[in-house]
Design a protein around this motif. Structure first.
Motif, PDB file in Angstrom:
ATOM      1  N   LEU A  92      48.181  34.197  23.571  1.00 35.71           N
ATOM      2  CA  LEU A  92      47.553  33.217  24.446  1.00 35.71           C
ATOM      3  C   LEU A  92      46.456  33.865  25.283  1.00 35.71           C
ATOM      4  O   LEU A  92      45.338  33.332  25.396  1.00 35.71           O
ATOM      5  CB  LEU A  92      48.609  32.585  25.360  1.00 35.71           C
ATOM      6  N   LEU A  93      46.737  35.027  25.856  1.00 32.00           N
ATOM      7  CA  LEU A  93      45.761  35.693  26.710  1.00 32.00           C
ATOM      8  C   LEU A  93      44.550  36.188  25.921  1.00 32.00           C
ATOM      9  O   LEU A  93      43.460  36.337  26.485  1.00 32.00           O
ATOM     10  CB  LEU A  93      46.418  36.861  27.450  1.00 32.00           C
ATOM     11  N   SER A  94      44.722  36.435  24.625  1.00 36.76           N
ATOM     12  CA  SER A  94      43.592  36.907  23.822  1.00 36.76           C
ATOM     13  C   SER A  94      42.501  35.844  23.684  1.00 36.76           C
ATOM     14  O   SER A  94      41.387  36.156  23.281  1.00 36.76           O
ATOM     15  CB  SER A  94      44.079  37.332  22.436  1.00 36.76           C
ATOM     16  N   ARG A  95      42.843  34.601  24.022  1.00 36.29           N
ATOM     17  CA  ARG A  95      41.848  33.533  23.965  1.00 36.29           C
ATOM     18  C   ARG A  95      40.855  33.594  25.133  1.00 36.29           C
ATOM     19  O   ARG A  95      39.845  32.901  25.131  1.00 36.29           O
ATOM     20  CB  ARG A  95      42.539  32.168  23.975  1.00 36.29           C
ATOM     21  N   PHE A  96      41.164  34.437  26.114  1.00 34.75           N
ATOM     22  CA  PHE A  96      40.348  34.477  27.321  1.00 34.75           C
ATOM     23  C   PHE A  96      39.833  35.884  27.581  1.00 34.75           C
ATOM     24  O   PHE A  96      40.453  36.870  27.190  1.00 34.75           O
ATOM     25  CB  PHE A  96      41.171  34.011  28.541  1.00 34.75           C
ATOM     26  N   GLU A  97      38.706  35.922  28.250  1.00 29.95           N
ATOM     27  CA  GLU A  97      38.185  37.186  28.782  1.00 29.95           C
ATOM     28  C   GLU A  97      38.410  37.144  30.281  1.00 29.95           C
ATOM     29  O   GLU A  97      37.828  36.313  30.986  1.00 29.95           O
ATOM     30  CB  GLU A  97      36.692  37.338  28.475  1.00 29.95           C
ATOM     31  N   LEU A  98      39.284  38.021  30.781  1.00 27.37           N
ATOM     32  CA  LEU A  98      39.655  38.002  32.186  1.00 27.37           C
ATOM     33  C   LEU A  98      38.738  38.940  32.977  1.00 27.37           C
ATOM     34  O   LEU A  98      38.476  40.075  32.574  1.00 27.37           O
ATOM     35  CB  LEU A  98      41.110  38.431  32.365  1.00 27.37           C
ATOM     36  N   MET A  99      38.281  38.446  34.128  1.00 33.27           N
ATOM     37  CA  MET A  99      37.390  39.234  34.990  1.00 33.27           C
ATOM     38  C   MET A  99      37.787  39.017  36.439  1.00 33.27           C
ATOM     39  O   MET A  99      38.474  38.047  36.775  1.00 33.27           O
ATOM     40  CB  MET A  99      35.934  38.792  34.791  1.00 33.27           C
ATOM     41  N   ASP A 100      37.336  39.951  37.284  1.00 33.07           N
ATOM     42  CA  ASP A 100      37.497  39.719  38.714  1.00 33.07           C
ATOM     43  C   ASP A 100      36.327  38.870  39.206  1.00 33.07           C
ATOM     44  O   ASP A 100      35.498  38.402  38.420  1.00 33.07           O
ATOM     45  CB  ASP A 100      37.617  41.035  39.481  1.00 33.07           C
ATOM     46  N   GLU A 101      36.229  38.672  40.514  1.00 30.39           N
ATOM     47  CA  GLU A 101      35.190  37.793  41.067  1.00 30.39           C
ATOM     48  C   GLU A 101      33.782  38.280  40.760  1.00 30.39           C
ATOM     49  O   GLU A 101      32.843  37.473  40.669  1.00 30.39           O
ATOM     50  CB  GLU A 101      35.370  37.677  42.586  1.00 30.39           C
ATOM     51  N   ASN A 102      33.629  39.591  40.600  1.00 27.24           N
ATOM     52  CA  ASN A 102      32.298  40.164  40.367  1.00 27.24           C
ATOM     53  C   ASN A 102      31.933  40.266  38.892  1.00 27.24           C
ATOM     54  O   ASN A 102      30.860  40.749  38.556  1.00 27.24           O
ATOM     55  CB  ASN A 102      32.215  41.555  41.008  1.00 27.24           C
ATOM     56  N   GLY A 103      32.858  39.820  38.028  1.00 25.37           N
ATOM     57  CA  GLY A 103      32.564  39.874  36.603  1.00 25.37           C
ATOM     58  C   GLY A 103      33.039  41.136  35.915  1.00 25.37           C
ATOM     59  O   GLY A 103      32.798  41.325  34.718  1.00 25.37           O
ATOM     60  N   ASP A 104      33.732  42.017  36.636  1.00 27.22           N
ATOM     61  CA  ASP A 104      34.285  43.230  36.013  1.00 27.22           C
ATOM     62  C   ASP A 104      35.621  42.897  35.353  1.00 27.22           C
ATOM     63  O   ASP A 104      36.325  41.963  35.774  1.00 27.22           O
ATOM     64  CB  ASP A 104      34.479  44.323  37.067  1.00 27.22           C
ATOM     65  N   PRO A 105      36.017  43.663  34.321  1.00 29.99           N
ATOM     66  CA  PRO A 105      37.278  43.368  33.612  1.00 29.99           C
ATOM     67  C   PRO A 105      38.485  43.360  34.555  1.00 29.99           C
ATOM     68  O   PRO A 105      38.595  44.200  35.461  1.00 29.99           O
ATOM     69  CB  PRO A 105      37.374  44.504  32.582  1.00 29.99           C
ATOM     70  N   PHE A 106      39.367  42.417  34.338  1.00 32.04           N
ATOM     71  CA  PHE A 106      40.590  42.296  35.142  1.00 32.04           C
ATOM     72  C   PHE A 106      41.768  42.701  34.256  1.00 32.04           C
ATOM     73  O   PHE A 106      42.032  42.058  33.222  1.00 32.04           O
ATOM     74  CB  PHE A 106      40.759  40.860  35.635  1.00 32.04           C
ATOM     75  N   PRO A 107      42.522  43.736  34.636  1.00 33.64           N
ATOM     76  CA  PRO A 107      43.651  44.182  33.792  1.00 33.64           C
ATOM     77  C   PRO A 107      44.744  43.121  33.727  1.00 33.64           C
ATOM     78  O   PRO A 107      45.138  42.547  34.754  1.00 33.64           O
ATOM     79  CB  PRO A 107      44.143  45.442  34.514  1.00 33.64           C
TER      80      PRO A 107
END
Length: 608
Positions: A92-107
């Motif tokens: 399910l999570l692979s369907r999304f690209e997770l980022m923080d507020e600044n657009g950096d990757p979110f673990p």
């Protein structure tokens, strides 16, 4: 199954012991009673959670999603609980690209629900996520709480997702407008600046950002187009190149530039794309390009300046799935007005800088041109002075030959003095005429004039000046006049000034063995006078520029030919004040020039 709230991880309460959320207020002492009542009835729980606009999910100890309320399903990109049950969490999570507020990757491991399952403390997090399939971006405030069993262990984790996309986009928009304003005011190179603004607008305001600037005739000239994906940017550029917008279309950039009114389309349907492809000159290839762009919504705002529309700003939503509404118009219009101000400020600065350059060139040229005849006058005056002093200190010469030689020297000195003073007088008169033209005070004294006789007398005067050394005697001056009198109501002094200037230029720029041809013919109720030479010619892009004050052809600026660049400006003003016209033609540098003057004949003609 009996669930109880984990007291160690409950939200802080106020002094009254009240837990506050966005939609409901619950006293702590009521929490257990409410939980027991709700959990005792799955139907009751579903009914309550179905009314909540936030997404709610429940995970078991293994991290499997066992429940999601209706609001959570679209957030998770699934259509039903059955579809959700068929997916593990990693899938399910692979369907999304997770980022923080600044657009950096979110673990993924930092998601609140994951931390609780690992036995770690969890605090709410703002997560920015992009749907990989569509590119749509959202912001959510994600929080999680454990639900412990009888042994105190977390049997389940309840996560909530509060969509804050609108709030974050508002924050981004304000930040963007501030940064864009700083960019637009920091540089006078508006084309580079607007390209930076277009890049800055993506993805905050658009998936595509396009900037068009109007040219001298009001046609749009594209100076910026940006998209995050270079491949899609290439598709947009191919569409523009192969299928440019129709100038008379009742929509689009041309329409906005004509009307000065912004337009937007909230949703672009495939049916609309198909109808657009049915227009003449388009077809299946056009439709295929449109579909590749995945257009969803667009907005075009005119760049309205102080006195004119200087361009248009186009914002397009595509793969993000977002849509514009009327509430987006003020932001786009504010940005477009700032962009228009940047363009106009740059144009004003360039005009001022050009004026300074013209002034400096004029001052340098004026100094040279005015000093040249003054130097000649001074030199010959000094020669005459020395000759007079010599004659005072010496006995009278004997012999006719000596007297003749001294007489010739005096005559030559006098001739040079006269020529230099005439040149100085013409320069000063041209300066005065330019001033009169700029202040609208160039006056004409009209009287009945025979143009044939004027040109004949002017040619005789020029030939005399040739014999006196003002022009090369090897240049042939050819005069062809009609065998009739050409009569009109003109200012004779001003017209003589025009034709003397044109003939003077022709002789000045001609090679020593060249020829200058002056001829006139009648064309209906107008006289057409042509002055042709075989001289240095005029660059094609400067055939109009040379008629502006203090302007000369680029091929004569530093060639040593005297002149201020004022004569032709004065000529045009005089001719047009007589109701006529003047234009220049040339095959290019080194290939001569032709000046044609047309004047209305007011009183017909008669025998010459």
């Amino acid at each position: 199954m009996a669930w109880q709230a984990d007291q160690s991880r409950r939200p802080a309460a106020d002094r009254r012991g009240v837990l506050r959320t966005r939609r409901v207020t619950i006293r702590q002492e009521e929490l257990h009673q409410l939980s027991a009542a709700l959990l005792g009835s799955r139907e009751g729980l579903d009914a309550i959670l179905a009314r909540i606009s936030d997404g709610v999910t429940v995970q078991d100890r293994q991290g499997r999603l066992v429940y999601a309320n209706p609001a959570a399903l679209p957030m998770l990109g699934v259509g039903s609980l059955e579809e959700l049950a068929s997916l593990d969490q990693d899938e399910l999570l692979s369907r999304f690209e997770l980022m923080d507020e600044n657009g950096d990757p979110f673990p993924i491991a930092d998601l609140p629900g994951r931390r609780i399952l690992l036995g770690l403390e969890a605090t709410p997090q703002v997560v920015r996520y992009r749907v990989r399939r569509t590119g749509a971006e959202h912001f959510s405030r994600v929080a999680a709480q454990p639900l412990s069993g009888a042994r105190g262990e977390a049997d389940y984790v309840v996560s909530t997702f509060h969509d804050i996309s609108d709030m974050k986009r508002s924050e981004q928009t304000l930040s963007f407008l501030l940064e864009a304003g700083n960019l637009l005011s920091a540089s006078l190179d508006y084309e580079d600046t607007l390209q930076l603004v277009a890049r800055l607008a993506v993805p905050t305001l658009a998936d595509y950002c396009i900037v068009d600037i109007t040219d001298e005739v009001g046609e749009p000239r594209r100076i910026a187009v940006h998209h995050r994906d270079q491949e899609m940017l290439g598709v947009a550029e191919e569409l523009q190149r192969r299928f440019p917008p129709e100038r008379d279309a009742p929509y689009g950039v041309h329409h906005v530039l004509r009307t000065g009114v912004a337009e937007f389309m909230a949703e672009i349907s495939d049916e609309q794309l198909e109808r657009s492809a049915e227009q003449p000159g388009r077809g299946p290839e056009y439709l295929a390009l449109l579909r590749r762009l995945d257009l969803q919504s667009y907005l075009i705002a005119p760049m309205v300046g102080r006195e004119r529309i200087v361009g248009a700003l186009t914002l397009v939503y595509a793969e993000s799935g977002r849509h514009y509404t009327e509430s987006d118009l003020p932001v786009a219009e504010l940005l477009s007005r700032r962009a228009a101000s940047a363009v106009e400020n740059a144009e004003l600065y360039e005009a001022a800088a050009a004026g300074v350059r013209t002034r400096d060139s004029f001052l340098a040229m004026a100094t040279h041109e005015l000093l040249t005849p003054v130097t000649v006058v001074r030199g010959y005056a000094q020669s005459l002075g020395r000759l007079i002093e010599q004659r005072r200190s010496e006995p009278p010469p004997h012999g006719v030959g000596v007297i003749s030689v001294e007489a010739d020297r005096l005559a030559l000195a006098s001739q040079r003095l006269d020529t230099a003073t005439i040149r100085l007088q013409r320069l000063v008169n041209d300066l005065l005429d330019i001033s009169r033209i700029q202040h609208g005070r160039l006056e004409l004294t009209l009287e009945r004039v025979d143009l044939t006789e004027m040109l004949r007398s002017l040619a005789e005067s020029v030939r005399i000046q040739q014999s006196e050394g003002r022009y090369s005697t090897d240049i042939r001056l050819e005069l062809e006049l009609p065998a009739v009198r050409v009569i009109g109501d003109w200012d004779p002094l001003r017209l003589e000034q025009v034709f003397l200037n044109l003939v003077d230029n022709a002789l000045k720029y001609s090679p020593p063995d060249g020829s200058v041809r002056v001829w006139m013919q009648l064309e209906g109720d107008a006289a057409r006078i042509v002055i042709e030479d075989e001289g240095v010619g005029i660059p094609d892009d400067q055939l109009e520029v040379i008629f502006e004050p203090l302007s000369r052809g680029s091929n004569v600026w530093h060639s040593g030919f005297p002149g201020f660049g004022m004569g032709l400006a004065v000529c045009r003003e005089i001719v047009e004040r007589h109701g006529g016209s003047i234009r220049a033609e040339s095959a290019g540098p080194g290939r001569g020039a032709r000046f044609t003057v047309r004047l209305p004949v007011a009183h017909g003609t008669g025998p010459g």
